[in-house]
Design a protein around this motif. Sequence first.
Motif, PDB file in Angstrom:
ATOM      1  N   GLY A 214       0.797  -1.215   0.000  1.00 47.62           N
ATOM      2  CA  GLY A 214       0.000   0.000   0.000  1.00 47.62           C
ATOM      3  C   GLY A 214       0.834   1.271   0.000  1.00 47.62           C
ATOM      4  N   ARG A 215       2.152   1.140  -0.106  1.00 47.44           N
ATOM      5  CA  ARG A 215       3.052   2.314  -0.123  1.00 47.44           C
ATOM      6  C   ARG A 215       4.033   2.176  -1.284  1.00 47.44           C
ATOM      7  NH1 ARG A 215       3.185   0.454   5.031  1.00 47.44           N
ATOM      8  NH2 ARG A 215       5.274  -0.384   4.705  1.00 47.44           N
ATOM      9  N   TRP A 216       4.304   3.290  -1.928  1.00 44.46           N
ATOM     10  CA  TRP A 216       5.289   3.289  -2.998  1.00 44.46           C
ATOM     11  C   TRP A 216       6.704   3.226  -2.418  1.00 44.46           C
ATOM     12  CZ3 TRP A 216       4.237   2.461  -7.897  1.00 44.46           C
ATOM     13  CH2 TRP A 216       3.017   2.862  -8.444  1.00 44.46           C
ATOM     14  N   PRO A 217       7.534   2.304  -2.886  1.00 45.03           N
ATOM     15  CA  PRO A 217       8.962   2.419  -2.574  1.00 45.03           C
ATOM     16  C   PRO A 217       9.546   3.572  -3.377  1.00 45.03           C
ATOM     17  CG  PRO A 217       8.593   0.607  -4.096  1.00 45.03           C
ATOM     18  CD  PRO A 217       7.230   1.142  -3.729  1.00 45.03           C
ATOM     19  N   SER A 218      10.774   3.892  -3.148  1.00 44.86           N
ATOM     20  CA  SER A 218      11.396   5.018  -3.852  1.00 44.86           C
ATOM     21  C   SER A 218      11.427   4.768  -5.354  1.00 44.86           C
ATOM     22  CB  SER A 218      12.823   5.250  -3.353  1.00 44.86           C
ATOM     23  OG  SER A 218      13.460   6.253  -4.134  1.00 44.86           O
ATOM     24  N   THR A 219      11.027   5.775  -6.123  1.00 49.21           N
ATOM     25  CA  THR A 219      11.189   5.738  -7.580  1.00 49.21           C
ATOM     26  C   THR A 219      12.205   6.793  -8.030  1.00 49.21           C
ATOM     27  OG1 THR A 219       9.252   7.177  -7.823  1.00 49.21           O
ATOM     28  CG2 THR A 219       8.897   4.798  -8.041  1.00 49.21           C
ATOM     29  N   GLU A 220      13.055   7.217  -7.097  1.00 47.29           N
ATOM     30  CA  GLU A 220      14.115   8.167  -7.426  1.00 47.29           C
ATOM     31  C   GLU A 220      15.082   7.489  -8.409  1.00 47.29           C
ATOM     32  OE1 GLU A 220      17.593   8.458  -6.522  1.00 47.29           O
ATOM     33  OE2 GLU A 220      17.604  10.463  -7.415  1.00 47.29           O
ATOM     34  N   PRO A 221      15.446   8.160  -9.499  1.00 48.07           N
ATOM     35  CA  PRO A 221      16.236   7.510 -10.553  1.00 48.07           C
ATOM     36  C   PRO A 221      17.503   6.827 -10.061  1.00 48.07           C
ATOM     37  CG  PRO A 221      15.432   9.618 -11.329  1.00 48.07           C
ATOM     38  CD  PRO A 221      15.069   9.545  -9.883  1.00 48.07           C
ATOM     39  N   ARG A 222      18.220   7.462  -9.140  1.00 49.45           N
ATOM     40  CA  ARG A 222      19.476   6.867  -8.655  1.00 49.45           C
ATOM     41  C   ARG A 222      19.206   5.527  -7.981  1.00 49.45           C
ATOM     42  NH1 ARG A 222      21.734   7.076  -3.791  1.00 49.45           N
ATOM     43  NH2 ARG A 222      20.235   8.655  -3.099  1.00 49.45           N
ATOM     44  N   ARG A 223      18.137   5.449  -7.203  1.00 53.43           N
ATOM     45  CA  ARG A 223      17.829   4.197  -6.500  1.00 53.43           C
ATOM     46  C   ARG A 223      17.360   3.115  -7.476  1.00 53.43           C
ATOM     47  NH1 ARG A 223      17.566   4.416  -0.972  1.00 53.43           N
ATOM     48  NH2 ARG A 223      17.726   6.502  -0.038  1.00 53.43           N
ATOM     49  N   LEU A 224      16.547   3.500  -8.467  1.00 52.70           N
ATOM     50  CA  LEU A 224      16.106   2.522  -9.458  1.00 52.70           C
ATOM     51  C   LEU A 224      17.284   1.987 -10.260  1.00 52.70           C
ATOM     52  CD1 LEU A 224      12.874   4.247 -10.821  1.00 52.70           C
ATOM     53  CD2 LEU A 224      12.988   2.251  -9.317  1.00 52.70           C
ATOM     54  N   THR A 225      18.196   2.864 -10.631  1.00 50.73           N
ATOM     55  CA  THR A 225      19.369   2.436 -11.397  1.00 50.73           C
ATOM     56  C   THR A 225      20.241   1.494 -10.578  1.00 50.73           C
ATOM     57  OG1 THR A 225      19.366   4.465 -12.722  1.00 50.73           O
ATOM     58  CG2 THR A 225      21.441   3.252 -12.584  1.00 50.73           C
ATOM     59  N   ALA A 226      20.440   1.812  -9.295  1.00 48.77           N
ATOM     60  CA  ALA A 226      21.250   0.951  -8.433  1.00 48.77           C
ATOM     61  C   ALA A 226      20.616  -0.432  -8.297  1.00 48.77           C
ATOM     62  CB  ALA A 226      21.425   1.604  -7.065  1.00 48.77           C
ATOM     63  N   ALA A 227      19.285  -0.472  -8.128  1.00 50.52           N
ATOM     64  CA  ALA A 227      18.591  -1.749  -7.993  1.00 50.52           C
ATOM     65  C   ALA A 227      18.690  -2.557  -9.278  1.00 50.52           C
ATOM     66  CB  ALA A 227      17.136  -1.505  -7.623  1.00 50.52           C
ATOM     67  N   ALA A 228      18.597  -1.884 -10.426  1.00 54.04           N
ATOM     68  CA  ALA A 228      18.711  -2.585 -11.701  1.00 54.04           C
ATOM     69  C   ALA A 228      20.131  -3.104 -11.920  1.00 54.04           C
ATOM     70  CB  ALA A 228      18.296  -1.654 -12.836  1.00 54.04           C
ATOM     71  N   ASN A 229      21.126  -2.322 -11.553  1.00 53.14           N
ATOM     72  CA  ASN A 229      22.513  -2.776 -11.669  1.00 53.14           C
ATOM     73  C   ASN A 229      22.768  -4.010 -10.823  1.00 53.14           C
ATOM     74  OD1 ASN A 229      23.848  -1.076 -13.526  1.00 53.14           O
ATOM     75  ND2 ASN A 229      23.854   0.603 -12.052  1.00 53.14           N
ATOM     76  N   ALA A 230      22.103  -4.090  -9.674  1.00 49.63           N
ATOM     77  CA  ALA A 230      22.324  -5.213  -8.759  1.00 49.63           C
ATOM     78  C   ALA A 230      21.854  -6.536  -9.346  1.00 49.63           C
ATOM     79  CB  ALA A 230      21.609  -4.937  -7.433  1.00 49.63           C
ATOM     80  N   LEU A 231      21.026  -6.499 -10.376  1.00 47.59           N
ATOM     81  CA  LEU A 231      20.562  -7.745 -10.987  1.00 47.59           C
ATOM     82  C   LEU A 231      21.659  -8.435 -11.786  1.00 47.59           C
ATOM     83  CD1 LEU A 231      17.036  -6.536 -12.117  1.00 47.59           C
ATOM     84  CD2 LEU A 231      17.493  -8.387 -10.490  1.00 47.59           C
ATOM     85  N   GLY A 232      22.698  -7.701 -12.162  1.00 43.81           N
ATOM     86  CA  GLY A 232      23.826  -8.324 -12.840  1.00 43.81           C
ATOM     87  C   GLY A 232      23.794  -8.148 -14.348  1.00 43.81           C
ATOM     88  N   ASP A 233      24.846  -8.646 -14.996  1.00 40.53           N
ATOM     89  CA  ASP A 233      25.058  -8.422 -16.417  1.00 40.53           C
ATOM     90  C   ASP A 233      24.085  -9.172 -17.312  1.00 40.53           C
ATOM     91  OD1 ASP A 233      27.150  -6.827 -15.683  1.00 40.53           O
ATOM     92  OD2 ASP A 233      28.709  -8.336 -16.082  1.00 40.53           O
ATOM     93  N   GLY A 234      23.432 -10.208 -16.805  1.00 43.52           N
ATOM     94  CA  GLY A 234      22.558 -11.024 -17.649  1.00 43.52           C
ATOM     95  C   GLY A 234      21.253 -10.358 -18.030  1.00 43.52           C
ATOM     96  N   TYR A 235      21.015  -9.158 -17.542  1.00 44.32           N
ATOM     97  CA  TYR A 235      19.730  -8.488 -17.771  1.00 44.32           C
ATOM     98  C   TYR A 235      19.904  -7.136 -18.463  1.00 44.32           C
ATOM     99  CZ  TYR A 235      18.048 -12.010 -14.509  1.00 44.32           C
ATOM    100  OH  TYR A 235      17.736 -13.204 -13.905  1.00 44.32           O
ATOM    101  N   ARG A 236      20.965  -6.983 -19.248  1.00 46.64           N
ATOM    102  CA  ARG A 236      21.292  -5.660 -19.780  1.00 46.64           C
ATOM    103  C   ARG A 236      21.127  -5.519 -21.288  1.00 46.64           C
ATOM    104  NH1 ARG A 236      26.371  -3.082 -16.432  1.00 46.64           N
ATOM    105  NH2 ARG A 236      25.424  -3.230 -14.357  1.00 46.64           N
ATOM    106  N   LEU A 237      20.705  -6.528 -21.982  1.00 44.71           N
ATOM    107  CA  LEU A 237      20.594  -6.432 -23.432  1.00 44.71           C
ATOM    108  C   LEU A 237      19.496  -5.458 -23.841  1.00 44.71           C
ATOM    109  CD1 LEU A 237      21.049 -10.114 -24.632  1.00 44.71           C
ATOM    110  CD2 LEU A 237      22.680  -8.220 -24.825  1.00 44.71           C
ATOM    111  N   VAL A 238      19.848  -4.577 -24.781  1.00 43.62           N
ATOM    112  CA  VAL A 238      18.914  -3.584 -25.318  1.00 43.62           C
ATOM    113  C   VAL A 238      18.872  -3.750 -26.831  1.00 43.62           C
ATOM    114  CG1 VAL A 238      18.523  -1.101 -25.704  1.00 43.62           C
ATOM    115  CG2 VAL A 238      19.274  -1.932 -23.455  1.00 43.62           C
ATOM    116  N   PRO A 239      17.688  -3.816 -27.445  1.00 47.04           N
ATOM    117  CA  PRO A 239      17.614  -3.950 -28.899  1.00 47.04           C
ATOM    118  C   PRO A 239      17.891  -2.627 -29.588  1.00 47.04           C
ATOM    119  CG  PRO A 239      15.412  -3.763 -28.001  1.00 47.04           C
ATOM    120  CD  PRO A 239      16.352  -3.807 -26.816  1.00 47.04           C
ATOM    121  N   GLU A 240      18.472  -2.690 -30.776  1.00 45.75           N
ATOM    122  CA  GLU A 240      18.633  -1.516 -31.628  1.00 45.75           C
ATOM    123  C   GLU A 240      17.540  -1.563 -32.685  1.00 45.75           C
ATOM    124  OE1 GLU A 240      18.811   1.551 -32.666  1.00 45.75           O
ATOM    125  OE2 GLU A 240      20.811   1.516 -31.750  1.00 45.75           O
TER     126      GLU A 240
END
Length: 465
Positions: free
Chosen positions: A411-437
């Motif tokens: 019932g509460r939003w966690p932080s959506t501050e860009p720095r925190r979202l980026t840090a959380a995404a980085n923590a998932l590791g290299d296997g989740y970084r592919l971006v299509p062109e």
Amino acid sequence: MTPSRRTLVTVLVAVLLGALFTAAPAAAEERWRTHEGTIDGADYLVKVPKRWNGTLVLYSHGLYVDPWKPAQIMLATRPETERWLLDQGYALAASNYKGVFGHVIEEALTDQIALLDWFEANVGEPRRTITSGMSMGAVISLKLAENNPGRFDGVLAQCGEYDAQGTWNSALDILFALKTLLAPDADIDLVRPRDPEASKAALEAVVAEAQKTDAGRARIALAGALGTVPGWALAHEPEPTALADRLAQQAMWVAGAYLYGYGPGARPEIERSAGGNPSSNTGIDYRRQLARSTGLDLVRQAYRTGGVDLEADLDRLAAAPRISADPTAQAYMERHTVARGTTPSPVLTTHTTGDGGAVAGQARWYGDQVRRNGDPALLRQTYVSRGGHCSFNAAEEIVLLRTLLSRAETGRWPSTEPRRLTAAANALGDGYRLVPELFDPNGKEKAMPPSFTRFTPAPHPRPSR
């Protein structure tokens, strides 16, 4: 058009609307159960982990371009996200919609609810149901929640056209400017086309010829600026700064997204669905529209370089005969393709800053609708600094899904501050970084770090309300 150019355009149109993303490979049956079938003419795919955590993610895909469709129905924007969700115990479901191809939003709104009904009757009542979608699927996801209050606990809307009617109007502005400034006497039907392919080919030839001169490129830039189309298209490259590069990448959007995706060749399908032409530019002041566009500076530079009189071209646009919409078609689009912003459940949106297919102003417009018609406390909006349409990596998608799921559970939003979202995404590791062109005909992918950012989009250039 050369074969290589045709291949690029075919891939681009498909990718812009959800085609490049392939499904995750099948897993061993002991990990999850797979259900496939057809409900009222619409194929569906459901995967339920043996240790289901009680949450269902109902996914709405983007537009498929005939004859392309993926080998397997998409269950997430990125295949790595699908696998991650299943490994974490989430059930996944998606309909391919009746008709499969084209702007089948009306059909999707029925077919996705029919699949949810099937899931509840044959698998079990979910403890929570999240709806997620990309591109055309984003407005489908929002409208599913708006039309069925109480059935969804959250919405993740990715790279969405929340006002699809407004997009068709904006596309008309762009193509109207191209025809008026580059080929005023050409036999090109922008709406109600008598010969869609002939009009498409004629407009394509005009734009291709214009790209050979500075004056022509300036006029393409003006057309793009009327739709706030950015000069950044390539997901694998930083935002360009040189004038020539900005004009070239903006022109990629104008040709790939608007000439092909919303031009004369695409008109018959939407006009059949809507019962007429839904688009209008009656009463539109293009001088005023350019003045408030983020592309104004690019246009001024391009016109100086091209030695063209901008004021004279704006006078030509002002004097050109306008196009009116069929009221019944306009009403159809507003009913089925425009989000209301009522927020019956929490909504999280995300957009790339360099999206020229569904411009980021769509997100700003949706936020305005929520402030008028819903509860702003239920909305969070995020942005990723990258070119391209829906050019997210799985780390970004997963972190956003986790954020929405946390809101639904606590019932509460966690932080959506860009720095925190980026840090959380980085923590998932290299296997989740592919971006299509999206503009690569071979569908090239590249590992790119997560890149959430603070961003204020320009206003939606042609809102339907």
